[in-house]
Design a protein around this motif. Structure first.
Motif, PDB file in Angstrom:
ATOM      1  N   ALA A 176      -0.347   4.141   4.567  1.00  0.00           N
ATOM      2  CA  ALA A 176      -1.231   3.009   4.299  1.00  0.00           C
ATOM      3  C   ALA A 176      -2.551   3.160   5.043  1.00  0.00           C
ATOM      4  O   ALA A 176      -3.595   2.739   4.550  1.00  0.00           O
ATOM      5  CB  ALA A 176      -0.550   1.705   4.689  1.00  0.00           C
ATOM      6  N   PHE A 177      -2.500   3.744   6.247  1.00  0.00           N
ATOM      7  CA  PHE A 177      -3.725   3.966   7.016  1.00  0.00           C
ATOM      8  C   PHE A 177      -3.508   5.071   8.034  1.00  0.00           C
ATOM      9  O   PHE A 177      -2.374   5.461   8.326  1.00  0.00           O
ATOM     10  CB  PHE A 177      -4.192   2.681   7.714  1.00  0.00           C
ATOM     11  CG  PHE A 177      -3.240   2.174   8.765  1.00  0.00           C
ATOM     12  CD1 PHE A 177      -3.304   2.635  10.074  1.00  0.00           C
ATOM     13  CD2 PHE A 177      -2.288   1.212   8.453  1.00  0.00           C
ATOM     14  CE1 PHE A 177      -2.431   2.167  11.046  1.00  0.00           C
ATOM     15  CE2 PHE A 177      -1.420   0.731   9.414  1.00  0.00           C
ATOM     16  CZ  PHE A 177      -1.490   1.208  10.720  1.00  0.00           C
ATOM     17  N   GLU A 178      -4.618   5.572   8.577  1.00  0.00           N
ATOM     18  CA  GLU A 178      -4.578   6.608   9.607  1.00  0.00           C
ATOM     19  C   GLU A 178      -5.127   6.052  10.909  1.00  0.00           C
ATOM     20  O   GLU A 178      -5.980   5.156  10.908  1.00  0.00           O
ATOM     21  CB  GLU A 178      -5.392   7.823   9.177  1.00  0.00           C
ATOM     22  CG  GLU A 178      -4.858   8.504   7.914  1.00  0.00           C
ATOM     23  CD  GLU A 178      -5.687   9.704   7.515  1.00  0.00           C
ATOM     24  OE1 GLU A 178      -6.679  10.018   8.225  1.00  0.00           O
ATOM     25  OE2 GLU A 178      -5.356  10.340   6.499  1.00  0.00           O
ATOM     26  N   SER A 179      -4.623   6.584  12.016  1.00  0.00           N
ATOM     27  CA  SER A 179      -5.194   6.259  13.328  1.00  0.00           C
ATOM     28  C   SER A 179      -5.241   7.536  14.154  1.00  0.00           C
ATOM     29  O   SER A 179      -4.330   8.365  14.067  1.00  0.00           O
ATOM     30  CB  SER A 179      -4.360   5.192  14.054  1.00  0.00           C
ATOM     31  OG  SER A 179      -3.135   5.723  14.502  1.00  0.00           O
ATOM     32  N   PHE A 200       0.836  -1.204   0.000  1.00  0.00           N
ATOM     33  CA  PHE A 200       0.000   0.000   0.000  1.00  0.00           C
ATOM     34  C   PHE A 200       0.872   1.258   0.000  1.00  0.00           C
ATOM     35  O   PHE A 200       0.567   2.245  -0.685  1.00  0.00           O
ATOM     36  CB  PHE A 200      -0.920   0.022   1.225  1.00  0.00           C
ATOM     37  CG  PHE A 200      -1.964  -1.057   1.241  1.00  0.00           C
ATOM     38  CD1 PHE A 200      -2.754  -1.287   0.125  1.00  0.00           C
ATOM     39  CD2 PHE A 200      -2.161  -1.838   2.371  1.00  0.00           C
ATOM     40  CE1 PHE A 200      -3.736  -2.282   0.139  1.00  0.00           C
ATOM     41  CE2 PHE A 200      -3.125  -2.830   2.398  1.00  0.00           C
ATOM     42  CZ  PHE A 200      -3.914  -3.056   1.284  1.00  0.00           C
ATOM     43  N   MET A 201       1.960   1.229   0.780  1.00  0.00           N
ATOM     44  CA  MET A 201       2.855   2.381   0.865  1.00  0.00           C
ATOM     45  C   MET A 201       3.495   2.672  -0.487  1.00  0.00           C
ATOM     46  O   MET A 201       3.570   3.831  -0.918  1.00  0.00           O
ATOM     47  CB  MET A 201       3.928   2.129   1.926  1.00  0.00           C
ATOM     48  CG  MET A 201       3.364   2.074   3.350  1.00  0.00           C
ATOM     49  SD  MET A 201       4.506   1.308   4.540  1.00  0.00           S
ATOM     50  CE  MET A 201       5.804   2.545   4.630  1.00  0.00           C
ATOM     51  N   ALA A 202       3.958   1.632  -1.172  1.00  0.00           N
ATOM     52  CA  ALA A 202       4.572   1.826  -2.483  1.00  0.00           C
ATOM     53  C   ALA A 202       3.563   2.397  -3.472  1.00  0.00           C
ATOM     54  O   ALA A 202       3.882   3.309  -4.255  1.00  0.00           O
ATOM     55  CB  ALA A 202       5.141   0.503  -2.996  1.00  0.00           C
ATOM     56  N   VAL A 238      11.309   9.305   1.831  1.00  0.00           N
ATOM     57  CA  VAL A 238      11.623   8.901   3.197  1.00  0.00           C
ATOM     58  C   VAL A 238      10.574   7.904   3.668  1.00  0.00           C
ATOM     59  O   VAL A 238       9.371   8.177   3.586  1.00  0.00           O
ATOM     60  CB  VAL A 238      11.651  10.113   4.153  1.00  0.00           C
ATOM     61  CG1 VAL A 238      12.174   9.694   5.527  1.00  0.00           C
ATOM     62  CG2 VAL A 238      12.520  11.232   3.586  1.00  0.00           C
ATOM     63  N   VAL A 239      11.039   6.757   4.169  1.00  0.00           N
ATOM     64  CA  VAL A 239      10.138   5.684   4.604  1.00  0.00           C
ATOM     65  C   VAL A 239      10.306   5.455   6.102  1.00  0.00           C
ATOM     66  O   VAL A 239      11.425   5.289   6.599  1.00  0.00           O
ATOM     67  CB  VAL A 239      10.437   4.369   3.854  1.00  0.00           C
ATOM     68  CG1 VAL A 239       9.530   3.247   4.367  1.00  0.00           C
ATOM     69  CG2 VAL A 239      10.267   4.550   2.362  1.00  0.00           C
ATOM     70  N   ASP A 240       9.195   5.440   6.824  1.00  0.00           N
ATOM     71  CA  ASP A 240       9.211   5.102   8.248  1.00  0.00           C
ATOM     72  C   ASP A 240       7.953   4.300   8.561  1.00  0.00           C
ATOM     73  O   ASP A 240       7.055   4.184   7.726  1.00  0.00           O
ATOM     74  CB  ASP A 240       9.290   6.359   9.111  1.00  0.00           C
ATOM     75  CG  ASP A 240       9.888   6.094  10.495  1.00  0.00           C
ATOM     76  OD1 ASP A 240      10.211   4.924  10.797  1.00  0.00           O
ATOM     77  OD2 ASP A 240      10.034   7.046  11.275  1.00  0.00           O
ATOM     78  N   ASP A 241       7.906   3.769   9.788  1.00  0.00           N
ATOM     79  CA  ASP A 241       6.730   2.980  10.163  1.00  0.00           C
ATOM     80  C   ASP A 241       5.537   3.860  10.475  1.00  0.00           C
ATOM     81  O   ASP A 241       4.405   3.517  10.167  1.00  0.00           O
ATOM     82  CB  ASP A 241       7.050   2.067  11.357  1.00  0.00           C
ATOM     83  CG  ASP A 241       7.407   2.850  12.603  1.00  0.00           C
ATOM     84  OD1 ASP A 241       8.123   3.883  12.501  1.00  0.00           O
ATOM     85  OD2 ASP A 241       6.996   2.441  13.708  1.00  0.00           O
ATOM     86  N   ALA A 257       3.636   3.688   7.198  1.00  0.00           N
ATOM     87  CA  ALA A 257       2.517   2.762   7.321  1.00  0.00           C
ATOM     88  C   ALA A 257       1.337   3.449   8.004  1.00  0.00           C
ATOM     89  O   ALA A 257       0.191   3.336   7.560  1.00  0.00           O
ATOM     90  CB  ALA A 257       2.934   1.516   8.093  1.00  0.00           C
ATOM     91  N   MET A 258       1.617   4.190   9.107  1.00  0.00           N
ATOM     92  CA  MET A 258       0.548   4.783   9.913  1.00  0.00           C
ATOM     93  C   MET A 258       0.772   6.275  10.129  1.00  0.00           C
ATOM     94  O   MET A 258       1.812   6.685  10.644  1.00  0.00           O
ATOM     95  CB  MET A 258       0.473   4.082  11.273  1.00  0.00           C
ATOM     96  CG  MET A 258      -0.505   4.729  12.254  1.00  0.00           C
ATOM     97  SD  MET A 258      -0.736   3.779  13.790  1.00  0.00           S
ATOM     98  CE  MET A 258       0.903   3.892  14.533  1.00  0.00           C
TER      99      MET A 258
END
Length: 245
Positions: free
Chosen positions: A226-229, A87-89, A171-174, A202-203
């Motif tokens: 990929a998603f929100e919280s 999803f991130m890609a 830039v990629v992070d969790d 991711a979040m």
């Protein structure tokens, strides 16, 4: 309503152990928690394909009336990590980056998969561990919501720093929550002479990060997830999203 005082010990015991979380993505009809608040144990994060990843709740240090949903990528199943990275890609493809940079620690679970999904054969990892040949000028202090203690430094290997100069970097992070870790990474990228094409995580947690993640002219940087919280506050019978947080 006014929440009653809760001791730190009672506050921590109100949350589940995380052993069974982050292991599968489920359809809406298989959700073990309600879609709507109040939430009591887990938060249902909705993914781009309409399925859900249930996240455990964790208290905010020093504030028994607030909590957040937690994602620990290196505790998650490989299937979950691969799905989120996909999803991130997909979301980051529009940034048209020249190179991918992964942030420690948990961002390094996603960075190689995102890089491969975008057609790259390698990526540049930042790290917290200093090798003896590192240059202190290529390091910056860093803090985060989950690791608030001072004194930790973010490094880039000098042998890799040159590959970032003049390049458009993804830039990629969790996760991004307060934005503190990402600001440190942006500072280090500026020292390397890189241009930030975008950020993918991711979040995306809450909204506090938005005011921090801007370029030198104050223009918001492109951020995808990929998603929100949401950040959550205590209410009757559980937890609910905190407006504006």
């Amino acid at each position: 309503m006014t929440a009653s005082p809760v001791s730190p010990a009672a506050h921590e015991s109100a949350f589940d152990a995380t052993t069974g979380y982050w292991q599968e993505i489920v359809s809406a009809d298989a959700l073990p928690v309600p879609v709507e608040p109040p939430y009591s144990r887990g938060y249902p994060a909705r993914l781009p394909d309409g399925r859900y990843l249930v996240l455990p709740l964790r208290g905010v240090p020093g504030d028994p009336d607030r909590c957040v949903a937690s994602l620990i990528a290196n505790h998650a199943s490989l299937d979950v990590v691969e799905a989120l990275a996909g999803f991130m890609a997909d979301r980051a493809r529009a940034f048209q980056a020249d190179v991918v940079v992964g942030l420690p620690t948990l961002g390094l679970a996603f960075a190689p998969l995102v890089a491969r999904g975008l057609g790259f054969t390698r990526y540049v990892p930042f790290g917290y561990s200093r090798k003896y040949w590192y240059d202190e000028n290529l390091s910056v202090p860093v803090q985060s919501l989950t690791t608030p203690e001072a004194g930790k430094l973010l490094y880039v290997d000098p042998n890799l720093a040159g590959s970032l100069r003049g390049r458009r970097v993804l830039v990629v992070d969790d996760a991004v929550s307060t934005g503190q870790t990402m600001v440190s990474a942006l500072t280090l990228l500026a020292r390397c002479g890189a241009e930030v094409a975008g950020i993918v995580v991711a979040m995306c947690q809450g909204t506090r990060w938005r005011s921090r993640l801007v370029d030198a002219q104050g223009v918001p940087l492109p951020v995808a997830c990929a998603f929100e919280s949401p950040r959550l506050r205590r209410v009757a019978h559980g937890w609910a999203p905190e407006p504006g947080a």
